[in-house]
Design a protein around this motif. Structure first.
Motif, PDB file in Angstrom:
ATOM      1  N   ASP A  54       3.220   9.640   4.480  1.00  0.00           N
ATOM      2  CA  ASP A  54       1.640  10.385   3.589  1.00  0.00           C
ATOM      3  C   ASP A  54       1.774  11.789   3.458  1.00  0.00           C
ATOM      4  OD1 ASP A  54       0.363   8.211   4.961  1.00  0.00           O
ATOM      5  OD2 ASP A  54      -0.112   8.912   6.613  1.00  0.00           O
ATOM      6  N   PRO A  75      -1.246   6.323   1.142  1.00  0.00           N
ATOM      7  CA  PRO A  75      -2.522   5.728   0.099  1.00  0.00           C
ATOM      8  C   PRO A  75      -3.344   7.462  -0.639  1.00  0.00           C
ATOM      9  CG  PRO A  75      -2.533   5.105   1.675  1.00  0.00           C
ATOM     10  CD  PRO A  75      -1.831   5.755   2.119  1.00  0.00           C
ATOM     11  N   SER A  76      -2.857   7.997   0.640  1.00  0.00           N
ATOM     12  CA  SER A  76      -3.619   9.529   0.230  1.00  0.00           C
ATOM     13  C   SER A  76      -3.425  10.610  -0.633  1.00  0.00           C
ATOM     14  CB  SER A  76      -3.899  10.875   2.062  1.00  0.00           C
ATOM     15  OG  SER A  76      -2.318  10.695   1.622  1.00  0.00           O
ATOM     16  N   LYS A  77      -4.169  11.257  -1.982  1.00  0.00           N
ATOM     17  CA  LYS A  77      -3.743  11.303  -2.204  1.00  0.00           C
ATOM     18  C   LYS A  77      -3.585  12.768  -2.284  1.00  0.00           C
ATOM     19  CE  LYS A  77      -5.459   8.706  -5.795  1.00  0.00           C
ATOM     20  NZ  LYS A  77      -4.051   7.498  -4.874  1.00  0.00           N
ATOM     21  N   SER A 130       0.462  -1.137   0.362  1.00  0.00           N
ATOM     22  CA  SER A 130       0.056  -0.060  -0.398  1.00  0.00           C
ATOM     23  C   SER A 130       0.923   1.202   0.006  1.00  0.00           C
ATOM     24  CB  SER A 130      -1.412   0.179   1.313  1.00  0.00           C
ATOM     25  OG  SER A 130      -0.108   0.034   2.331  1.00  0.00           O
TER      26      SER A 130
END
Ligand SMILES: [Zn+2]
Length: 409
Positions: free
Chosen positions: A203, A156-158, A126
């Motif tokens: 992140d 995974p955050s955009k 991930s």
């Protein structure tokens, strides 16, 4: 008789080292290598001006380390003669344990690095992606099947994330740099689940790590050779030891002011290549940079205990000199290395930092890991020390990635 003389010489050379080391030196190939080592000693060469240091590099000295007022280099008989003619003196010095590269089994080989990168991605799918960013020179010629790998680590955050690059092993024998990059990968991936700060960095940043920018050259180092350049033999196929004539110095091959102050002799250890970006290993960095527009890049080299920043091609300060100097001083406060612009030692062109900063606008620096006692090939056990002394600098760059020019340090 000749054979007996050679054997005696070898016994002296290996001194009190373990029997396995003596065994290792017993093949004919190794005998040749040992005898050429004594013909091309490692020496200290005093100089008075930066111009003189550049002159020594251009004579073909294989420079290992530059300090204010002197440098340490491997010199072939030809270079020794040239130095003498120009009035330079040479004094033998010991680097590392005095033996040339032995490649402690703790170090990654190209194969074990690829294996570990793949298993890291399998374990942390991930946050990790393994990207083939280009072929090695030997692969482009159908002589080997080595890719240049980069590991992308991000949550995974955009959303808008600054890109940061950690690059190791432009120079083949600087094998500790690959290890630091692999340790950084391990730190970021294992830390993601248990360390809130690491999770936050992963992140909110896109972190790219190239652990082995020069895989063909690294293979030479794995065989115990004191190799610096890539293995491009198109212009020079003089693999006599040392220094190895074959190859292009990847850290003289970048286009920013390329060709102004670096060697144009293909047999020299710092041969800049037939043109800027002539080598697939530097082209791979170019393509990744073009795509990712890195805010920050750090190039890892060894050895000299230095924190370096642009310019390399010119003794003039950059317009961002105060900021570079402040960040470099901060890093030096962690690792106790000496901070300075690259050109303060001697001027040379075609380096990755000059291009990454001067042309691509990145906040780009170089760390020269380790000291003379470590040399290029310290026991793997030294990695703990290198990691501890350099992790805070990596953390600092991660911290300032959003605004490397202004963020408080
Ligand atoms: Zn280097």
């Amino acid at each position: 008789m000749k054979k007996i003389g050679l054997l005696l010489g070898l016994t002296l050379l290996v001194g009190c080292s373990a029997p396995s080391a003596q065994l290792k030196l017993s093949s004919d190939k190794e005998n040749n290598r040992a005898s050429s080592v004594s013909k091309s000693p490692t020496v200290s060469i005093p100089f008075k001006t930066r111009a003189q240091a550049s002159q020594i590099e251009k004579m073909g000295a294989d420079i290992l380390e530059v300090q204010p007022g002197y440098l340490v280099a491997i010199v072939s008989p030809k270079v020794t003669r040239l130095l003498k003619e120009k009035g330079f003196t040479t004094t033998p010095v010991q680097v590392g344990n005095g033996q040339r590269n032995v490649f402690d089994k703790g170090y990654h080989t190209y194969a074990s690095m690829v294996e570990e990168l793949k298993s890291t991605v399998a374990k942390y799918p991930s946050i990790c992606q393994l990207v083939d960013i280009g072929d090695s020179w030997e692969k482009t010629r159908g002589q080997a099947d080595r890719d240049i790998w980069a590991l992308k680590i991000t949550g995974p955050s955009k959303g808008q994330k600054p890109n940061i690059l950690f690059d190791a092993n432009h120079h083949a024998r600087e094998i500790v740099t690959t290890e630091l990059a692999m340790k950084l990968i391990s730190y970021l991936t294992t830390g993601y689940e248990k360390d809130a700060q690491v999770k936050n960095w992963v992140d909110t940043r896109e972190i790219w790590i190239i652990p082995m920018n020069n895989p063909d050259g690294h293979i030479k180092a794995e065989k115990g050779l004191d190799w610096r350049k890539n293995t491009d033999s198109a212009l020079s196929n003089d693999a006599s030891f040392p220094p190895y004539g074959t190859g292009v110095d990847l850290n003289r091959n970048y286009p920013f002011h390329w060709g102004e102050s670096a060697s144009d002799n293909p047999s020299d250890p710092t041969f800049q290549g037939p043109g800027a970006f002539s080598e697939p290993e530097t082209q791979a960095v170019r393509e990744l940079f073009k795509q990712k527009k890195f805010a920050v890049s750090l190039f890892l080299h060894s050895y000299s205990n230095l924190v370096l920043y642009p310019w390399g091609y010119s003794a003039d300060p950059t317009k961002d000199d105060a900021r570079f100097a402040a960040v470099a001083r901060k890093m030096a406060s962690y690792n106790n290395y000496t901070p300075m612009p690259e050109s303060q030692l001697y001027v040379c062109s075609g380096g990755s930092d000059d291009w990454a900063y001067g042309e691509m606008g990145a906040f780009s620096m170089t760390i020269e890991v380790g000291g003379r006692k470590d040399g290029f090939d310290p026991p793997y056990a030294s990695m703990d020390r290198f990691w501890k002394e350099n992790l805070p600098s990596f953390q600092l760059l991660l911290k300032i990635a959003h605004d490397p020019w202004k963020e408080k340090i």
